[in-house]
Design an enzyme around this catalytic site. Structure first.
Site, PDB file in Angstrom:
ATOM      1  N   HIS A   1     -25.306  18.205   1.852  1.00 20.91           N
ATOM      2  CA  HIS A   1     -25.639  19.074   0.936  1.00 20.91           C
ATOM      3  C   HIS A   1     -26.282  18.754  -0.281  1.00 20.91           C
ATOM      4  O   HIS A   1     -25.902  17.418  -0.790  1.00 20.91           O
ATOM      5  CB  HIS A   1     -24.224  20.032   0.524  1.00 20.91           C
ATOM      6  CG  HIS A   1     -23.371  19.210  -0.184  1.00 20.91           C
ATOM      7  ND1 HIS A   1     -22.969  18.947  -1.487  1.00 20.91           N
ATOM      8  CD2 HIS A   1     -22.154  18.665   0.263  1.00 20.91           C
ATOM      9  CE1 HIS A   1     -22.146  18.367  -1.719  1.00 20.91           C
ATOM     10  NE2 HIS A   1     -21.310  18.244  -0.736  1.00 20.91           N
TER      11      HIS A   1
ATOM     12  N   ASP B   1     -21.573  12.517  -3.590  1.00 23.11           N
ATOM     13  CA  ASP B   1     -21.306  13.651  -3.074  1.00 23.11           C
ATOM     14  C   ASP B   1     -22.385  14.754  -3.535  1.00 23.11           C
ATOM     15  O   ASP B   1     -22.248  15.137  -4.412  1.00 23.11           O
ATOM     16  CB  ASP B   1     -19.848  13.989  -3.616  1.00 23.11           C
ATOM     17  CG  ASP B   1     -19.343  15.402  -3.076  1.00 23.11           C
ATOM     18  OD1 ASP B   1     -20.044  15.981  -1.990  1.00 23.11           O
ATOM     19  OD2 ASP B   1     -18.514  15.980  -3.383  1.00 23.11           O
TER      20      ASP B   1
ATOM     21  N   GLU C   1     -22.605  23.834  -1.489  1.00 25.67           N
ATOM     22  CA  GLU C   1     -21.523  23.600  -0.846  1.00 25.67           C
ATOM     23  C   GLU C   1     -20.214  23.642  -1.790  1.00 25.67           C
ATOM     24  O   GLU C   1     -19.299  24.198  -1.653  1.00 25.67           O
ATOM     25  CB  GLU C   1     -21.528  22.187   0.053  1.00 25.67           C
ATOM     26  CG  GLU C   1     -20.253  21.994   0.766  1.00 25.67           C
ATOM     27  CD  GLU C   1     -19.166  20.994  -0.029  1.00 25.67           C
ATOM     28  OE1 GLU C   1     -18.110  21.005   0.602  1.00 25.67           O
ATOM     29  OE2 GLU C   1     -19.230  20.689  -1.040  1.00 25.67           O
ATOM     30  N   GLU C   2     -20.369  23.318  -3.087  1.00 28.48           N
ATOM     31  CA  GLU C   2     -19.515  22.995  -4.034  1.00 28.48           C
ATOM     32  C   GLU C   2     -18.630  24.338  -4.328  1.00 28.48           C
ATOM     33  O   GLU C   2     -17.469  24.034  -4.623  1.00 28.48           O
ATOM     34  CB  GLU C   2     -19.744  22.094  -5.121  1.00 28.48           C
ATOM     35  CG  GLU C   2     -20.179  20.652  -4.840  1.00 28.48           C
ATOM     36  CD  GLU C   2     -19.220  19.683  -4.309  1.00 28.48           C
ATOM     37  OE1 GLU C   2     -18.172  20.250  -3.978  1.00 28.48           O
ATOM     38  OE2 GLU C   2     -19.563  18.637  -3.961  1.00 28.48           O
TER      39      GLU C   2
ATOM     40  N   ASP D   1     -20.647  13.877   4.743  1.00 28.07           N
ATOM     41  CA  ASP D   1     -20.211  14.300   3.368  1.00 28.07           C
ATOM     42  C   ASP D   1     -18.900  13.517   2.983  1.00 28.07           C
ATOM     43  O   ASP D   1     -18.267  14.202   2.171  1.00 28.07           O
ATOM     44  CB  ASP D   1     -20.060  15.994   3.531  1.00 28.07           C
ATOM     45  CG  ASP D   1     -19.784  16.518   2.061  1.00 28.07           C
ATOM     46  OD1 ASP D   1     -20.152  15.628   0.968  1.00 28.07           O
ATOM     47  OD2 ASP D   1     -19.305  17.474   1.733  1.00 28.07           O
TER      48      ASP D   1
ATOM     49  N   HIS E   1     -16.495  14.071  -7.635  1.00 34.75           N
ATOM     50  CA  HIS E   1     -16.534  15.064  -8.586  1.00 34.75           C
ATOM     51  C   HIS E   1     -16.319  14.601 -10.017  1.00 34.75           C
ATOM     52  O   HIS E   1     -15.671  15.610 -10.727  1.00 34.75           O
ATOM     53  CB  HIS E   1     -15.470  15.947  -8.296  1.00 34.75           C
ATOM     54  CG  HIS E   1     -15.648  16.772  -7.040  1.00 34.75           C
ATOM     55  ND1 HIS E   1     -14.906  18.047  -6.672  1.00 34.75           N
ATOM     56  CD2 HIS E   1     -16.821  16.522  -5.931  1.00 34.75           C
ATOM     57  CE1 HIS E   1     -15.453  18.280  -5.242  1.00 34.75           C
ATOM     58  NE2 HIS E   1     -16.331  17.725  -4.789  1.00 34.75           N
TER      59      HIS E   1
HETATM   60 ZN   LIG Z   1     -19.485  16.867  -0.700  1.00 31.38          ZN
END
Ligand SMILES: [Zn+2]
Ligand SMILES: *[C@@H]1O[C@H](CO)[C@@H](O)[C@H](O)[C@H]1NC(C)=O
Ligand SMILES: *[C@@H]1O[C@H](CO)[C@@H](O)[C@H](O)[C@H]1NC(C)=O
Ligand SMILES: *[C@@H]1O[C@H](CO)[C@@H](O)[C@H](O)[C@H]1NC(C)=O
Ligand SMILES: *[C@@H]1O[C@H](CO)[C@@H](O)[C@H](O)[C@H]1NC(C)=O
Length: 481
Positions: free
Chosen positions: A289, A301, A335-336, A363, A434
């Site tokens: 993603h 990520d 995606e998040e 991922d 994140h």
């Molecule tokens: Zn991810």
């Protein structure tokens, strides 16, 4: 030209009829042996790919491409212009790279903004608390929320102390066991707080390691439950507040958040291909993603996963290789905030399930690879194991584990489509996940080359085998078709 085609067709028919006689004579095991021979026959091309990435013109390419993109656009939150600009940039890059059928597929995605935010302890002593609001959280009133805190270890403890929690800010200091256990608090903490009359929730970040870093992520409000503001705080502050509360100290906290949910906007999954030479309608899909959280650079990520997927096609293109089936790369959008791009793609393309040989996604980091994770039939598992043992030993990636990690494309397994992900040394993944620490500094050029080699060899060879991986692909009676 016509004659050549006819001759080719004739040879193809010949070469196809031989194994099929063998099949009727020897049954299924011989089928597998045909595939193993087919895999061994790809040793030369696999070595060519590995040489190109590890010591040829492809060395360092994927790292440099990812650094260029993430340095240029930074993080790429759903609904942001950064994300849309990065998508348009990828379309240009795919075209410049000579890939085919480059296009975008539109998706309606949510638009949440963080705005200004802060949290602080007022008493027993003043102290700022590093924090990050969680996705879909509502904001606080303009004057913020100031209230006493209750600090708990678990949902069970909160339920047991429900009367105490009324009117308070609930702080969750859950013990870290692993991500899937800890993330429950991030996802459900706000609604559980509201159910006992709490006014806001602060959640210990879902990470096993911290140097005072808050780690954001999506949270989900339960239907019919009041929406209270929610944010993550650092492991260090969660433990501090816990220790104070265990001593019976009265803690007062103050929280301010401008977070807002806006109407949906249009975004895009980004697609490019190398058309198959023999079975163009059949597809091996590799993906990651492109969107990220609005912290760091989204380099891990999932910049890394997306870019090794591009690299898998790019290497084949640069080497002038065209597999029998179509190789397709998809960069998922959003995606998040709930796998929005992946789900939209599934809804649009589920009726083509019979044509999907395998769907691959990376991922969970692009650190030093060890092999592959795979979901599919026993026979297909044997084939993937044979591929890894024979073609990936030079890059030390011969392990094949059961169970692919497929955040955007997990639903395809329900239709019998095999799935693959990259097994890599990702024990540090959640240290950066994140957080503002998710930058290019996490990435290692050599490890990314190794991952690209694994991804390129496995996707190319599967796309180039005479037969698709054995699987019972179905077109389920889907409500949306
Ligand atoms: Zn991810
Ligand atoms: C995570 O921890 C929980 C609680 O200890 C455990 O039940 C679960 O099996 C663990 N999950 C994984 C993926 O290790
Ligand atoms: C905490 O506050 C409560 C009520 O405001 C009070 O009764 C109690 O004595 C306080 N405890 C401490 C340790 O200050
Ligand atoms: C593979 O592992 C061996 C043994 O640990 C090591 O010497 C070699 O450098 C590794 N190869 C690659 C390509 O990383
Ligand atoms: C497909 O389904 C049939 C019938 O249930 C079963 O015998 C066969 O093993 C399945 N094949 C694969 C590859 O899963």
């Amino acid at each position: 030209m016509k004659k050549m085609k006819l001759l080719f067709l004739f040879l193809t028919v010949l070469s196809f009829s031989a194994p099929s006689t063998a099949r009727s004579r020897f049954g299924r095991e011989s089928d597998l042996w045909d595939v193993y021979e087919d895999i061994w026959g790809h040793k030369e091309v696999a070595d060519k790919i590995i040489d190109f990435v590890m010591s040829g013109p492809g060395q360092g390419q994927v790292y440099n491409r990812l650094a260029t993109m993430t340095d240029k656009f930074g993080y790429r939150l759903c609904g942001s212009s950064n994300l849309e600009d990065a998508i348009d940039y990828m379309v240009d890059e795919f075209k410049k790279d000579g890939l085919e059928n480059v296009h975008k597929e539109s998706v309606k995605i949510p638009h949440w903004t963080r705005g200004k935010e802060w949290a602080k302890m007022i008493s027993p002593r003043p102290k700022p608390l590093a924090m990050l609001g969680l996705g879909y959280s509502v904001g606080t009133p303009k004057e913020g929320i100031t209230a006493q805190a209750i600090v708990v270890r678990s949902f069970d403890e909160l339920k047991a102390r429900a009367t105490e929690a009324k009117g308070k800010i609930v702080v969750f200091n859950q013990i870290w066991e692993n991500y899937s256990q800890s993330v429950q608090y991030r996802s459900r903490g706000a609604s559980e707080t509201a159910k006992v009359g709490g006014v806001a929730s602060l959640i210990r970040s879902a990470t096993g390691f911290s140097i005072y870093s808050p780690h954001t992520g999506q949270q989900s409000y339960e239907d019919g439950v009041k929406k209270v503001p929610t944010a993550c705080i650092t492991v260090e502050d969660a433990e501090l507040l816990w220790r104070m509360s265990q001593r019976g100290e009265n803690i007062t906290l103050s929280l301010y958040m401008e977070a807002q949910n806006h109407p949906d906007v249009t975004s895009y999954n980004t697609v490019a291909e190398i058309k198959g030479s023999l079975y163009p309608e059949e597809v091996v899909l590799v993906s990651g993603h492109l969107d990220s959280w609005d912290v760091g650079q989204g380099a891990m990520d999932d910049g890394g996963g997306a870019f090794i997927s591009w690299q898998a096609l790019s290497i084949a293109r640069q080497l002038g290789l065209r597999p029998k089936r179509t190789l397709r790369v998809v960069f998922w959008t959003c995606e998040e905030l709930g796998i929005i791009g992946g789900q939209s793609y599934y809804k649009k393309h589920a009726h083509e399930a019979k044509n999907f040989d395998i769907i691959m996604e990376s991922d969970k980091g692009t650190f030093t690879p060890q092999g592959l994770q795979f979901s599919g039939s026993e026979e297909a598992m044997k084939i993937v194991k044979t591929l890894a043992r024979n073609l990936l030993s030079r890059v030390n990636a011969t392990v094949v584990e059961k169970g692919a990690e497929l955040s955007d494309v997990g639903q395809w397994l329900n239709l019998g489509v095999p799935g693959g992900s990259i097994l890599n040394e990702n024990s540090k993944y959640f240290d950066f996940h994140h957080s503002n620490g998710d930058t290019m500094t996490v990435q290692d050029s050599n490890a990314m080359d190794l991952c690209s080699a694994v991804w390129a060899v496995s996707s190319f060879v599967i796309a180039d085998l005479d037969k698709m991986l054995p699987a019972n692909r179905t077109i389920a009676s889907l409500p949306f078709r």
